[in-house]
Motif scaffolding. Structure first.
Motif, PDB file in Angstrom:
ATOM      1  N   GLU A 295       5.983   4.010   7.869  1.00  0.00           N
ATOM      2  CA  GLU A 295       4.692   3.336   7.983  1.00  0.00           C
ATOM      3  C   GLU A 295       3.525   4.259   7.633  1.00  0.00           C
ATOM      4  O   GLU A 295       2.426   3.787   7.351  1.00  0.00           O
ATOM      5  N   ASP A 296       3.752   5.581   7.673  1.00  0.00           N
ATOM      6  CA  ASP A 296       2.708   6.518   7.276  1.00  0.00           C
ATOM      7  C   ASP A 296       2.568   6.593   5.760  1.00  0.00           C
ATOM      8  O   ASP A 296       1.526   7.006   5.246  1.00  0.00           O
ATOM      9  N   LEU A 297       3.611   6.185   5.040  1.00  0.00           N
ATOM     10  CA  LEU A 297       3.597   6.207   3.574  1.00  0.00           C
ATOM     11  C   LEU A 297       3.356   4.836   2.951  1.00  0.00           C
ATOM     12  O   LEU A 297       2.745   4.736   1.891  1.00  0.00           O
ATOM     13  N   PHE A 298       3.874   3.789   3.602  1.00  0.00           N
ATOM     14  CA  PHE A 298       3.825   2.452   3.023  1.00  0.00           C
ATOM     15  C   PHE A 298       3.331   1.428   4.048  1.00  0.00           C
ATOM     16  O   PHE A 298       3.614   1.543   5.231  1.00  0.00           O
TER      17      PHE A 298
ATOM     18  N   ALA B 251       9.960   9.463   3.577  1.00  0.00           N
ATOM     19  CA  ALA B 251       9.299   9.739   4.856  1.00  0.00           C
ATOM     20  C   ALA B 251       9.884  10.993   5.504  1.00  0.00           C
ATOM     21  O   ALA B 251       9.148  11.844   6.009  1.00  0.00           O
ATOM     22  N   ALA B 252      11.198  11.123   5.473  1.00  0.00           N
ATOM     23  CA  ALA B 252      11.858  12.288   6.075  1.00  0.00           C
ATOM     24  C   ALA B 252      11.451  13.577   5.355  1.00  0.00           C
ATOM     25  O   ALA B 252      11.269  14.615   6.002  1.00  0.00           O
ATOM     26  N   ALA B 253      11.287  13.521   4.045  1.00  0.00           N
ATOM     27  CA  ALA B 253      10.899  14.707   3.289  1.00  0.00           C
ATOM     28  C   ALA B 253       9.546  15.240   3.758  1.00  0.00           C
ATOM     29  O   ALA B 253       9.305  16.447   3.752  1.00  0.00           O
ATOM     30  N   PHE B 254       8.671  14.342   4.191  1.00  0.00           N
ATOM     31  CA  PHE B 254       7.349  14.723   4.674  1.00  0.00           C
ATOM     32  C   PHE B 254       7.287  14.836   6.194  1.00  0.00           C
ATOM     33  O   PHE B 254       6.235  15.127   6.749  1.00  0.00           O
TER      34      PHE B 254
ATOM     35  N   ILE C 254       0.871  -1.164   0.000  1.00  0.00           N
ATOM     36  CA  ILE C 254       0.000   0.000   0.000  1.00  0.00           C
ATOM     37  C   ILE C 254       0.916   1.224   0.000  1.00  0.00           C
ATOM     38  O   ILE C 254       1.795   1.336   0.844  1.00  0.00           O
ATOM     39  N   CYS C 255       0.695   2.107  -0.943  1.00  0.00           N
ATOM     40  CA  CYS C 255       1.533   3.294  -1.084  1.00  0.00           C
ATOM     41  C   CYS C 255       0.650   4.533  -1.019  1.00  0.00           C
ATOM     42  O   CYS C 255      -0.215   4.728  -1.875  1.00  0.00           O
ATOM     43  N   ARG C 256       0.872   5.360  -0.012  1.00  0.00           N
ATOM     44  CA  ARG C 256       0.119   6.600   0.155  1.00  0.00           C
ATOM     45  C   ARG C 256       0.914   7.817  -0.343  1.00  0.00           C
ATOM     46  O   ARG C 256       0.532   8.958  -0.102  1.00  0.00           O
ATOM     47  N   LEU C 257       1.995   7.564  -1.031  1.00  0.00           N
ATOM     48  CA  LEU C 257       2.904   8.633  -1.451  1.00  0.00           C
ATOM     49  C   LEU C 257       2.185   9.717  -2.255  1.00  0.00           C
ATOM     50  O   LEU C 257       2.320  10.903  -1.964  1.00  0.00           O
ATOM     51  N   LYS C 258       1.420   9.325  -3.259  1.00  0.00           N
ATOM     52  CA  LYS C 258       0.738  10.313  -4.102  1.00  0.00           C
ATOM     53  C   LYS C 258      -0.255  11.133  -3.272  1.00  0.00           C
ATOM     54  O   LYS C 258      -0.348  12.352  -3.439  1.00  0.00           O
ATOM     55  N   ASP C 259      -1.006  10.473  -2.402  1.00  0.00           N
ATOM     56  CA  ASP C 259      -1.983  11.182  -1.564  1.00  0.00           C
ATOM     57  C   ASP C 259      -1.299  12.238  -0.701  1.00  0.00           C
ATOM     58  O   ASP C 259      -1.750  13.383  -0.635  1.00  0.00           O
ATOM     59  N   VAL C 260      -0.217  11.839  -0.044  1.00  0.00           N
ATOM     60  CA  VAL C 260       0.492  12.770   0.841  1.00  0.00           C
ATOM     61  C   VAL C 260       1.126  13.894   0.029  1.00  0.00           C
ATOM     62  O   VAL C 260       1.048  15.066   0.408  1.00  0.00           O
ATOM     63  N   ARG C 261       1.719  13.545  -1.092  1.00  0.00           N
ATOM     64  CA  ARG C 261       2.366  14.553  -1.937  1.00  0.00           C
ATOM     65  C   ARG C 261       1.355  15.588  -2.424  1.00  0.00           C
ATOM     66  O   ARG C 261       1.605  16.796  -2.335  1.00  0.00           O
ATOM     67  N   THR C 262       0.208  15.141  -2.893  1.00  0.00           N
ATOM     68  CA  THR C 262      -0.784  16.088  -3.397  1.00  0.00           C
ATOM     69  C   THR C 262      -1.415  16.897  -2.260  1.00  0.00           C
ATOM     70  O   THR C 262      -1.740  18.074  -2.467  1.00  0.00           O
TER      71      THR C 262
ATOM     72  N   THR D 292       7.055   6.001 -10.784  1.00  0.00           N
ATOM     73  CA  THR D 292       6.965   4.539 -10.772  1.00  0.00           C
ATOM     74  C   THR D 292       6.641   4.000  -9.373  1.00  0.00           C
ATOM     75  O   THR D 292       5.950   3.000  -9.245  1.00  0.00           O
ATOM     76  N   VAL D 293       7.104   4.677  -8.327  1.00  0.00           N
ATOM     77  CA  VAL D 293       6.743   4.269  -6.962  1.00  0.00           C
ATOM     78  C   VAL D 293       5.253   4.520  -6.742  1.00  0.00           C
ATOM     79  O   VAL D 293       4.526   3.655  -6.242  1.00  0.00           O
ATOM     80  N   GLU D 294       4.777   5.685  -7.116  1.00  0.00           N
ATOM     81  CA  GLU D 294       3.368   6.025  -6.928  1.00  0.00           C
ATOM     82  C   GLU D 294       2.436   5.080  -7.683  1.00  0.00           C
ATOM     83  O   GLU D 294       1.333   4.801  -7.219  1.00  0.00           O
ATOM     84  N   ASN D 295       2.871   4.602  -8.829  1.00  0.00           N
ATOM     85  CA  ASN D 295       2.032   3.737  -9.655  1.00  0.00           C
ATOM     86  C   ASN D 295       2.257   2.246  -9.409  1.00  0.00           C
ATOM     87  O   ASN D 295       1.692   1.410 -10.127  1.00  0.00           O
ATOM     88  N   GLY D 296       3.052   1.915  -8.406  1.00  0.00           N
ATOM     89  CA  GLY D 296       3.238   0.511  -8.039  1.00  0.00           C
ATOM     90  C   GLY D 296       4.115  -0.282  -8.974  1.00  0.00           C
ATOM     91  O   GLY D 296       4.148  -1.508  -8.903  1.00  0.00           O
ATOM     92  N   VAL D 297       4.834   0.394  -9.859  1.00  0.00           N
ATOM     93  CA  VAL D 297       5.736  -0.278 -10.792  1.00  0.00           C
ATOM     94  C   VAL D 297       7.037  -0.643 -10.093  1.00  0.00           C
ATOM     95  O   VAL D 297       7.656  -1.656 -10.390  1.00  0.00           O
ATOM     96  N   PHE D 298       7.450   0.195  -9.157  1.00  0.00           N
ATOM     97  CA  PHE D 298       8.736   0.054  -8.465  1.00  0.00           C
ATOM     98  C   PHE D 298       8.496   0.109  -6.960  1.00  0.00           C
ATOM     99  O   PHE D 298       7.790   0.986  -6.473  1.00  0.00           O
TER     100      PHE D 298
END
Length: 69
Positions: free
Chosen positions: A61-64, A53-56, A6-14, A36-42
């Motif tokens: 665990e809050d991102l993945f 995580a540090a950037a945010f 589960i990747c919340r990266l795009k949600d948090v970024r936006t 590619t991380v946001e789209n589950g390719v990588f």
């Protein structure tokens, strides 16, 4: 049992109003890597997950997470 990342990266970024390019610059990777991380390719390495995580100012665990774990 099948596990899926589960990747919340795009949600948090936006939510922060950042573009993929802005996030990429902050963590030292290409915009394509963020895409590619946001789209589950990588699946990000541990180092990249920690940098993201540090950037945010969040925990990894809050991102993945794992679905079905």
């Amino acid at each position: 049992m099948s596990e899926r990342l589960i990747c919340r990266l795009k949600d948090v970024r936006t939510e922060r109003g950042w573009t993929q390019a802005e996030l990429a610059e902050r963590v030292g990777v290409s915009r394509k890597t963020i895409n590619t991380v946001e789209n589950g390719v990588f699946v990000p390495s541990t180092v990249l997950a920690l940098k993201l995580a540090a950037a945010f100012d969040l925990r990894v665990e809050d991102l993945f997470g794992l679905e079905g774990a």
